[in-house]
Write a protein that holds these residues in place. Structure first.
Motif, PDB file in Angstrom:
ATOM      1  N   LEU A  84      -5.151   1.544   3.870  1.00 44.98           N
ATOM      2  CA  LEU A  84      -4.275   2.569   4.430  1.00 44.98           C
ATOM      3  C   LEU A  84      -4.885   3.962   4.288  1.00 44.98           C
ATOM      4  O   LEU A  84      -4.883   4.760   5.233  1.00 44.98           O
ATOM      5  CB  LEU A  84      -2.921   2.532   3.739  1.00 44.98           C
ATOM      6  N   ALA A  85      -5.391   4.260   3.098  1.00 41.87           N
ATOM      7  CA  ALA A  85      -5.964   5.579   2.856  1.00 41.87           C
ATOM      8  C   ALA A  85      -7.175   5.838   3.751  1.00 41.87           C
ATOM      9  O   ALA A  85      -7.328   6.931   4.309  1.00 41.87           O
ATOM     10  CB  ALA A  85      -6.361   5.725   1.384  1.00 41.87           C
ATOM     11  N   GLU A  86      -8.015   4.823   3.922  1.00 44.32           N
ATOM     12  CA  GLU A  86      -9.207   5.003   4.750  1.00 44.32           C
ATOM     13  C   GLU A  86      -8.840   5.125   6.219  1.00 44.32           C
ATOM     14  O   GLU A  86      -9.456   5.898   6.964  1.00 44.32           O
ATOM     15  CB  GLU A  86     -10.170   3.840   4.535  1.00 44.32           C
ATOM     16  N   ARG A 106      -3.746  -0.286  -0.419  1.00 44.97           N
ATOM     17  CA  ARG A 106      -3.849   1.167  -0.542  1.00 44.97           C
ATOM     18  C   ARG A 106      -5.190   1.679  -0.030  1.00 44.97           C
ATOM     19  O   ARG A 106      -5.269   2.712   0.633  1.00 44.97           O
ATOM     20  CB  ARG A 106      -3.686   1.575  -2.013  1.00 44.97           C
ATOM     21  N   LEU A 107      -6.237   0.929  -0.339  1.00 44.04           N
ATOM     22  CA  LEU A 107      -7.579   1.317   0.095  1.00 44.04           C
ATOM     23  C   LEU A 107      -7.668   1.345   1.612  1.00 44.04           C
ATOM     24  O   LEU A 107      -8.178   2.307   2.202  1.00 44.04           O
ATOM     25  CB  LEU A 107      -8.586   0.322  -0.484  1.00 44.04           C
ATOM     26  N   GLY A 122       0.799  -1.223   0.000  1.00 47.94           N
ATOM     27  CA  GLY A 122       0.000   0.000   0.000  1.00 47.94           C
ATOM     28  C   GLY A 122       0.825   1.262   0.000  1.00 47.94           C
ATOM     29  O   GLY A 122       0.307   2.352  -0.271  1.00 47.94           O
ATOM     30  N   LYS A 135      -7.499  11.258  10.761  1.00 46.00           N
ATOM     31  CA  LYS A 135      -6.675  12.422  10.438  1.00 46.00           C
ATOM     32  C   LYS A 135      -6.732  13.511  11.506  1.00 46.00           C
ATOM     33  O   LYS A 135      -5.828  14.347  11.591  1.00 46.00           O
ATOM     34  CB  LYS A 135      -7.093  13.002   9.089  1.00 46.00           C
ATOM     35  N   GLU A 164     -15.665   4.399   1.748  1.00 41.53           N
ATOM     36  CA  GLU A 164     -15.785   5.390   2.815  1.00 41.53           C
ATOM     37  C   GLU A 164     -16.874   4.981   3.806  1.00 41.53           C
ATOM     38  O   GLU A 164     -16.750   5.216   5.016  1.00 41.53           O
ATOM     39  CB  GLU A 164     -16.114   6.773   2.239  1.00 41.53           C
ATOM     40  N   GLN A 174      -6.121   6.485   7.417  1.00 39.77           N
ATOM     41  CA  GLN A 174      -5.609   7.832   7.626  1.00 39.77           C
ATOM     42  C   GLN A 174      -6.697   8.882   7.491  1.00 39.77           C
ATOM     43  O   GLN A 174      -6.636   9.930   8.131  1.00 39.77           O
ATOM     44  CB  GLN A 174      -4.459   8.089   6.656  1.00 39.77           C
ATOM     45  N   THR A 175      -7.713   8.604   6.685  1.00 43.57           N
ATOM     46  CA  THR A 175      -8.845   9.527   6.575  1.00 43.57           C
ATOM     47  C   THR A 175      -9.662   9.544   7.862  1.00 43.57           C
ATOM     48  O   THR A 175     -10.030  10.605   8.375  1.00 43.57           O
ATOM     49  CB  THR A 175      -9.747   9.127   5.397  1.00 43.57           C
ATOM     50  N   LYS A 189       8.045   6.196   0.009  1.00 42.47           N
ATOM     51  CA  LYS A 189       7.015   5.220  -0.336  1.00 42.47           C
ATOM     52  C   LYS A 189       7.609   3.837  -0.565  1.00 42.47           C
ATOM     53  O   LYS A 189       6.923   2.837  -0.463  1.00 42.47           O
ATOM     54  CB  LYS A 189       6.258   5.669  -1.589  1.00 42.47           C
TER      55      LYS A 189
END
Length: 348
Positions: free
Chosen positions: A77-79, A74-75, A34, A85, A225, A81-82, A101
């Motif tokens: 990890l991004a969620e 990636r999905l 990710g 945050k 999300e 951190q969202t 990275k």
């Protein structure tokens, strides 16, 4: 692959993938994908990726899974951190420490992943959810070579046996290790459940002149999300559990609610979280010094909570933007240059 009223079932592939990528005492180094750029996994090849033996074998037999595995990492990890945050712990990864990275720190979350805290529970849940979501989406879109059941894999045994790893002498392992394994597996399954329980039902009418003589319905994936928000809510209502010996089952620490069952979609944790206020690089904690906060908010992003009572610094930032734009015949847009002053607050 089986279709029923438009619904696509990928149970065998999803379970195999989830179980293989959450083996016994796994440090979940597959999550490293990710943090990498596109094509890195294919360039390295299965043998050089930070996988366990079982993961490398699956990768070798089904290399077409790699893009979806990376997409799932990636999905998740991004969620993560969202959703965090504005919190003291904002889903810190090895990338946040060295800015790369392509870091060779395959652990990604370091200590936090095996800490047994609420944050670790969320990590396991959201990463498992991201993996399932990405694979299901790829299958539904026809972007994967195979999505059905493979008869050659039936010898792997039951899903629970595969998750618990090969048989061994339980007395040689500490009870805390057993408890951590059981909790991590439970939370990973809770993430998978979140994907299933947030799925949407869509319907389409068929008939003459817009009538609904026949209606076809199917289930589809919800935006990730929505899955992340559901898991964050479960994080807020997670349950502390304990296990005193290797033979005991994980149970609630709270004696009042101990008689109640542990729901499959409930997130569990073993240890209380640190406050994440001060930097502790050995435990993967960056602290909150320098983090931007809101002076007026009373929530987690408020300077009072985020700065842990240390106070905050304020600086004025001047921003220039285009404003009062008008179209001039012919044919360009004329704008004025407007300046605004904004207060930025950062934790001491």
């Amino acid at each position: 692959m089986e279709r029923s009223n438009g619904r696509v079932h990928h149970t065998c592939t999803l379970r195999l993938l989830l179980f293989t990528f959450y083996p016994i005492y796994c440090q979940a180094s597959w999550m490293w994908l990710g943090l990498t750029s596109a094509g890195v996994a294919e360039q390295l090849g299965c043998a050089d990726l930070p996988f366990t033996r079982a993961q490398k074998e699956l990768c070798r037999k089904r290399p077409f899974l790699l893009p979806s595995i990376q997409a799932g990492a990636r999905l998740g990890l991004a969620e993560c951190q969202t959703q965090f945050k504005h919190e003291r712990w904002n889903c810190t990864t090895s990338k946040d420490f060295n800015g790369s990275k392509d870091s060779k720190d395959f652990s990604v979350f370091g200590y936090e992943l095996t800490s047994g805290t609420k944050e670790a529970a969320f990590i396991h849940a959201v990463m498992a959810a991201g993996l399932v979501h990405a694979i299901t989406r790829a299958c539904s879109q026809g972007a994967m070579a195979e999505c059905g059941c493979d008869a050659s894999l039936q010898g792997l045994g039951s899903p629970r046996q595969f998750l618990e790893g090969p048989p061994g002498n339980a007395s040689s392992l500490r009870a805390t290790s057993h408890a951590l394994l059981a909790v991590n597996q439970h939370n990973s399954d809770a993430g998978r459940q979140a994907v299933d329980r947030t799925m949407l039902t869509e319907c389409r009418c068929h008939g003459v002149s817009g009538s609904c003589a026949v209606r076809t319905c199917w289930r589809s994936l919800a935006p990730f999300e929505r899955v992340g928000a559901a898991l964050k809510e479960r994080f807020e209502n997670s349950v502390e559990v304990l296990r005193r010996s290797a033979r005991q089952k994980v149970r609630r620490k709270d004696k009042v609610g101990r008689r109640g069952p542990l729901e499959r979609d409930r997130l569990l944790y073993l240890h209380r979280s640190p406050n994440y206020c001060l930097e502790d690089l050995g435990r993967g904690i960056l602290g909150t010094r320098g983090r931007q906060c809101s002076r007026t908010s009373r929530g987690a992003d408020g300077c009072g909570l985020l700065c842990c009572g240390r106070g905050y610094n304020t600086r004025v930032v001047r921003r220039a933007t285009r404003c009062a734009c008008k179209f001039v015949w012919c044919c360009y847009v004329r704008c004025r240059r407007c300046e605004s002053m904004t207060d930025i607050h950062t934790c001491k």
